[in-house]
Design an enzyme around this catalytic site. Structure first.
Site, short mmCIF file in Angstrom:
data_model
loop_
_atom_site.label_atom_id
_atom_site.label_comp_id
_atom_site.label_asym_id
_atom_site.label_seq_id
_atom_site.Cartn_x
_atom_site.Cartn_y
_atom_site.Cartn_z
N LYS A 81 37.72 122.84 -47.03
CA LYS A 81 39.15 123.08 -47.01
C LYS A 81 39.46 124.03 -48.16
O LYS A 81 38.83 123.96 -49.23
CB LYS A 81 39.86 121.73 -47.23
CG LYS A 81 41.37 121.74 -47.18
CD LYS A 81 41.90 120.31 -47.40
CE LYS A 81 43.41 120.21 -47.27
NZ LYS A 81 43.87 118.81 -47.43
N SER A 156 46.95 117.40 -43.72
CA SER A 156 46.86 118.79 -44.13
C SER A 156 45.47 119.41 -43.97
O SER A 156 45.36 120.63 -44.04
CB SER A 156 47.30 118.93 -45.60
OG SER A 156 46.37 118.27 -46.44
N SER A 180 45.77 112.94 -45.18
CA SER A 180 45.42 114.31 -44.80
C SER A 180 44.00 114.52 -44.29
O SER A 180 43.68 115.61 -43.81
CB SER A 180 45.68 115.26 -45.97
OG SER A 180 47.05 115.52 -46.07
#
Lengths: 489, 481
Positions: A81, A156, A180
């Site tokens: 990420k 997220s 997330s």
């Protein structure tokens, strides 16, 4: 190389490398080819340094030929990420604020992946600064759900979940502050685990809510997630909040626990209003499955559920308002060309550099920390609620080994469907309490809706008892064939 | 006309002398190239986290022990949030409501009635001492501003006094005492010019005899000890004048301008900062055991005022010499080390250090000193034993100071050893006795002191090359006749 290979569980990819059926370079190239083909539709990656990635793969093959493998997972690609610092690579947090920032150092987890010889495969999209659960807050692009590209992938850790689901990657790291990792895993039909707070060093991970942030793993299988989790966990002298706890071999624990009949708690509050009927049905079917396996199912109460979301949004935004203060236009961030004074350098850079959701949360955070006229002390109150949430779980864990709930109240919704911030915040309702209590949580596929969207099952464990959690998850995975299903893309 | 009493409290920030910074292992030294003593944590790059420097905490504990503070067994860390370009994170790690040290006091010496007379002592009460991190340094130029983050993250202690001082003179004595004590435990060099010690003052006035506190004004930009005193003195006068003119004192922060000898308002109470303090989630509270605190307490050395008392009462040194030696750890350490080698003449040893050594070292770095206590002990002994005259001793001291040669060798090489020609001295004595019949008569009548005139004459005539001990001996023989 056959496309099917790219969907193999981690242990079979490892076997393929060991048996010389393919090299790390071949495997990595195959993932790159597939990624290149799918990216126009999925848009999971924010940046990708192909040359560097292949170099790492070749270095792994070199080590293999010399018999100097760094770990069992040497040569396996894994995506990050875009919130993890990797030396020499961009770190944008999907924000215009950090559009041109390149990290000069490695996060501790990145160090550990490198030490294991893994191939670091691209930077994955996310909601800006990990604030959001749909990817709609990325400043750069909207990642699509591979099962239906009109739908959100969740967030997220949107790119991490979508890329693994689409077979662009076998594994990815995400971060989980209020869900997330778990929520996008649920919406994209992959496994996502967030360990106990303190298990994984936060050093080098751009902070959102420091007392809640934890890195997590997204994988196609529970065993795959367990293997990578083991690599990441453990105390770090650079993170004062990392736990000095022994890290067991999770994969071994899963093997040793096979056939055990655990006691699972089912909290009635997590099956009430707002839960999509298809999700409810799938999760209750999962509970049934466990019952048939001989597990003890125990109805429990977690009465603090409804307060969790308020406490979470106070604590997370308060901490975020302070954590994100460093993005100020002075040094490495976006600086407004319109600023004429120091004051304007701060205010305009931040107004122009942050997206609206980030600004909303910073404002919320500033507000709850302010010693206003009425001295509200929202933050202190929220901390007390947090304690109650923890006690609630602690009491439940006196009689159960893990708790079963849905991960998300709904399957993936259409992009743009949720119009108010509050409706977005409420989609975190089943995940935030786990974060507040610092407990480990895992989401795994437990079914599909009629429109072929994945449904996620959340299992919540005792502090530092990821082994039990993973064992229970694996038992479910073993009894089902969701792995065989492929996303539409 | 009413008489007023000033009420003053000081907030003093002191940089702790540790090898590394408070929250990371980046080193700190004063005067290095800008932005060379930083790392990703100091710069507040995304993802960085703090780790507490234990040495800094323990040093602060030692300071707390020295000032008689109550040391917290557990204390937490808070973030003080505000935007300023010198703060890399735009928050400062500090301690809001659980300071490391509470209470305590700083002993101060008030001005004596004359320079050579010891002044009275009193205690200034402390409110707290807490630990926090320093920020960077901004420099404003014509083509923009630059920031140097070398200083950012250096451990600071903030020593907050109670509003317990009442004059600029007490403020001076307080700051001098702080400086002396902090140097004594090696906590800081306290050089205000280098920013190692910084001071803000809270000043208010009230009618004499009143116990209520007046409206306080905070003074900032006080860049030297004399600056603090001038600023405070000026502020007291400003407030008295305003009150006399019927104006109300406004709660505000004022900036002192040392050059203009004036202050201007920076901000009023209404525009005071809301620092949005909250517990730092990146740092867990620290706990200190009784044993850890006790160990720091044991490491507190003999404090300057106690040392001075000992020099005055057991070594019988004059006050003026002790007031030079005791506040300066380097001088008193040198004295003690010399004493340990040669105990017979503390006064002479002390005088050499307080006068000659201090003068010669001037602004030289103490570390480069070639003269050691071994040198001085030998020098004092040589004079005492009559091997070396006082006048030659100065020459030997200077040579030893410059070259690091031992005094005995210098004496030998330069042929400075006293060789008393007793016959010549006897002749001189008889001449002097004949020339000064009056003091001789007085001496013989029992007035011992009258002899000093003769001794002085003899020293003059021997050009100081003959030790006093030899002169005294021969003179006495001649007088007995």
């Amino acid at each position: 190389m056959e496309e099917e290979t790219l969907f193999l569980p981690l242990e079979q990819l490892v076997a393929g490398l060991n048996e010389k059926r393919f090299s790390s370079e071949e495997l990595t190239k195959a993932y790159i080819e597939r990624t290149k083909r799918l990216e126009p539709e999925i848009k999971a990656f924010l940046s990708f340094d192909e040359e560097k990635t292949l170099r790492e793969a070749r270095a792994s093959d070199e080590r293999r030929s010399q018999g100097r493998l760094l770990s069992e997972y040497d040569g396996i690609p894994i995506g990050l990420k875009d919130i993890f610092s990797e030396k020499g690579q961009p770190l944008t947090c999907a924000s215009k604020m950090l559009e041109h920032y390149v990290s000069p150092y490695d996060a501790t987890v990145v160090e550990r992946l490198k030490a294991a010889g893994m191939v670091l495969f691209g930077r994955l999209n996310m909601d800006e600064f990990a604030m959001g659960s749909s990817c709609e807050n990325s400043a750069f692009q909207m990642t699509r759900n591979p099962w239906n590209t009109k739908c959100i992938p969740g967030g997220s850790s949107s790119g991490s979940a979508a890329a693994v689901a689409a077979g662009e990657l076998p594994l990815a790291l995400g971060t989980d502050t209020g869900g997330s990792v778990r929520q996008p895993a649920a919406l994209c039909g992959v496994v996502g685990i967030k360990p106990t707070y303190g298990r994984i060093s936060r050093y080098g991970i751009a902070a959102f809510g420091s007392s809640l942030d934890q890195a997590g793993v997204l994988a196609r299988t529970v065993l795959g997630a367990a293997a990578i989790l083991k690599l990441l966990c453990g105390a770090d002298p650079k993170d004062a909040t990392s736990a000095r706890k022994e890290v067991p071999d999770f994969c071994k624990e899963i093997q040793n626990n096979r056939g055990k009949k655990w006691t699972l708690g089912v909290p009635e509050e997590y099956f009430g209003d707002g839960l999509d009927p298809e999700v409810k049905e799938a999760v209750l079917a999962a509970v049934d499955f466990y019952k048939q396996q001989g597990y003890t199912i125990k109805p429990i109460r977690l009465k603090t559920l409804e307060y969790g979301i308020s406490a979470y949004y106070i604590i997370a935004t308060a901490e975020a308002s302070s954590n994100l203060a460093r993005y100020d236009g002075v040094r490495y961030t976006y600086r407004s060309p319109n600023a004429k004074t120091t004051e304007e350098m701060f205010s305009l850079s931040r107004s122009e550099g942050f997206g609206s959701e980030v600004k909303r949360r910073i404002l919320l955070g500033l507000y709850v920390l302010s010693s206003g006229e009425y001295d509200a002390y929202y933050y202190d109150k929220a901390q007390k609620v947090r304690r109650l949430v923890y006690n609630d779980f602690a009491e439940a864990f006196e009689s159960v080994d893990a708790i079963v709930t849905p991960t998300s109240p709904t399957p993936a919704t259409k992009i743009g469907a949720k119009s108010t911030p509050l409706s977005v915040y409420l989609s975190d309702i089943y995940t935030v309490s786990v974060s507040l209590a610092g407990l480990p949580g895992i989401s795994l596929p437990c079914g599909f809706t009629q429109s072929n969207l994945p449904i996620g099952l959340q299992l919540i464990g005792k502090p530092f008892d990821e082994g039990t959690l993973l064992s229970i998850a694996e038992a479910f995975e073993e009894g089902h064939d969701f792995l065989e299903r492929r996303s539409r893309v | 006309m009413l008489h007023y009493e000033a009420v003053i409290g000081l907030e003093v920030h002191v940089q702790l002398k540790t090898r590394t910074k408070l929250l990371t292992r980046a080193p700190y030294r004063y005067g290095e190239e800008p932005n060379t003593l930083t790392d990703e944590v100091v710069l507040g790059l995304p993802g960085t986290l703090p780790v507490l420097n234990k040495a800094a905490i323990l040093k602060a504990v030692q300071v707390g022990c020295m000032f008689g503070c109550e040391i917290a067994r557990r204390c937490k860390w808070d973030r003080k949030n505000y935007f300023y370009p010198d703060a890399p994170k735009n928050y400062q790690v500090s301690q809001l409501d659980e300071p490391l040290c509470k209470g305590g006091f700083v002993e101060i010496e008030l001005e004596g009635s004359a320079r050579n007379i010891q002044g009275g002592h009193r205690r200034v009460a402390l409110n707290r001492i807490h630990v926090e991190e320093d920020v960077g340094k901004l420099t404003h130029g014509s083509d923009g501003s630059t920031v140097d983050f070398n200083r950012a993250g250096v451990p600071l202690i903030e020593i907050v006094s109670e509003p317990d001082m009442h004059s600029a003179e007490e403020v001076f004595a307080y700051l001098k005492s702080l400086e002396m004590h902090l140097r004594a435990v090696g906590a800081s060099d306290c050089d205000m010019e280098k920013g190692q010690m910084r001071c803000d003052a809270n000043v208010s006035i009230r009618a004499m005899g009143s116990t209520a506190l007046g409206t306080k004004v905070e003074l900032k930009n006080l860049n030297s000890i004399s600056g603090v005193c001038n600023g405070v003195r000026h502020e007291i006068q400003r407030q008295i004048c305003a009150t006399e003119a019927g104006e109300a004192i406004v709660q505000e922060t004022r900036r002192w301008d040392a050059e203009k000898n004036n202050s201007t308002s920076m901000r009023s109470k209404e525009s005071a900062h809301d620092y949005r303090y909250f517990t730092d989630p990146d740092l867990f509270p620290i706990t200190l055991s009784e044993a850890q605190i006790e160990e720091q307490r044991k490491q507190v050395p003999e404090l300057p005022f106690a040392k001075q008392e000992r020099y005055l009462t057991t070594l019988h040194l004059p006050y003026t010499v002790t007031s030079v030696l005791c506040p300066d750890k380097r001088l008193s350490d040198f004295f003690e080390a010399t004493q340990a080698l040669y105990t017979k003449n503390p006064l002479s040893t002390a005088n050499w250090i307080a006068n000659d050594l201090l003068r010669e070292t001037g602004n030289q770095p103490w570390e480069a000193l070639k003269l050691t206590p071994q040198h001085l002990a030998e020098l004092v002994r040589l004079v005492d034993e009559g091997v070396l005259s006082k006048q030659s001793a100065k020459e030997v001291f200077f040579a030893a100071f410059q070259t690091g040669e031992m005094p005995s060798k210098i004496v030998k090489d330069k042929g400075l050893e006293v060789s008393v020609d007793t016959d010549a001295l006897r002749t001189l004595c008889e001449e002097v006795i004949a020339a000064f019949p009056k003091p001789v008569a007085e001496y013989r009548a029992g007035k011992e002191k009258a002899l000093n005139v003769l001794k002085g004459q003899l020293m003059k005539r021997t050009q100081g090359k003959v030790p006093v001990s030899a002169i005294e001996k021969v003179l006495a023989e001649c007088l007995k006749g």
